[in-house]
Write a protein that holds these residues in place. Sequence first.
Motif, PDB file in Angstrom:
ATOM      1  N   UNK A 102      15.910   3.144   1.276  1.00 30.36           N
ATOM      2  CA  UNK A 102      15.384   4.368   0.675  1.00 30.36           C
ATOM      3  C   UNK A 102      15.842   4.538  -0.769  1.00 30.36           C
ATOM      4  N   UNK A 103      17.113   4.302  -1.041  1.00 32.78           N
ATOM      5  CA  UNK A 103      17.667   4.549  -2.375  1.00 32.78           C
ATOM      6  C   UNK A 103      17.006   3.696  -3.451  1.00 32.78           C
ATOM      7  N   UNK A 104      16.820   2.391  -3.175  1.00 33.27           N
ATOM      8  CA  UNK A 104      16.334   1.476  -4.210  1.00 33.27           C
ATOM      9  C   UNK A 104      14.890   1.034  -4.030  1.00 33.27           C
ATOM     10  N   UNK A 105      14.346   1.224  -2.826  1.00 33.92           N
ATOM     11  CA  UNK A 105      12.996   0.754  -2.553  1.00 33.92           C
ATOM     12  C   UNK A 105      12.930  -0.713  -2.182  1.00 33.92           C
ATOM     13  N   UNK A 106      14.084  -1.378  -2.070  1.00 34.90           N
ATOM     14  CA  UNK A 106      14.110  -2.789  -1.674  1.00 34.90           C
ATOM     15  C   UNK A 106      13.497  -2.931  -0.285  1.00 34.90           C
ATOM     16  N   UNK A 107      12.845  -4.084  -0.048  1.00 35.91           N
ATOM     17  CA  UNK A 107      12.231  -4.321   1.259  1.00 35.91           C
ATOM     18  C   UNK A 107      12.686  -5.665   1.807  1.00 35.91           C
ATOM     19  N   UNK A 108      12.430  -5.868   3.090  1.00 36.93           N
ATOM     20  CA  UNK A 108      12.734  -7.149   3.735  1.00 36.93           C
ATOM     21  C   UNK A 108      14.225  -7.419   3.826  1.00 36.93           C
ATOM     22  N   UNK A 109      14.585  -8.709   3.744  1.00 36.49           N
ATOM     23  CA  UNK A 109      15.992  -9.113   3.874  1.00 36.49           C
ATOM     24  C   UNK A 109      16.877  -8.505   2.797  1.00 36.49           C
ATOM     25  N   UNK A 110      16.335  -8.230   1.621  1.00 35.49           N
ATOM     26  CA  UNK A 110      17.133  -7.620   0.556  1.00 35.49           C
ATOM     27  C   UNK A 110      17.596  -6.218   0.946  1.00 35.49           C
ATOM     28  N   UNK A 111      16.832  -5.550   1.803  1.00 34.14           N
ATOM     29  CA  UNK A 111      17.175  -4.192   2.217  1.00 34.14           C
ATOM     30  C   UNK A 111      18.259  -4.171   3.291  1.00 34.14           C
ATOM     31  N   UNK A 112      18.498  -5.303   3.919  1.00 33.85           N
ATOM     32  CA  UNK A 112      19.525  -5.340   4.941  1.00 33.85           C
ATOM     33  C   UNK A 112      20.890  -5.293   4.281  1.00 33.85           C
TER      34      UNK A 112
END
Length: 112
Positions: A102-112
Amino acid sequence: MKMITAIVKPFKLDDVRQALSDIGVKGVTVTEVKGFGRQKGHTELYRGAEYVVDFLPKVKVEAAVSDDIAEQAIEAITSAANTGKIGDGKIFLTDIEQVIRIRTGETGNEAL
């Protein structure tokens, strides 16, 4: 990506958390839960009266992991939570379609 959900005995929580941390799992969610499996609870004595405790206290540990460490995480949880007695728990493995930080908008494995 996979979601690992493990139901374990409460006193094994620290061992499971440490085992997951050792293999590189960065975050877990822990919930206190109650339930029963094959052991169907037990009877207790309280002020001279016997009563049945149907739901036993357990801890639910959830961790989202990348596909490449999912099997390692399952092995780590299994070895850390195992007492060899009934009621050690269960591990559920499910696919994750998408993860978004939520904070950065990163998706996929980067969000883990």
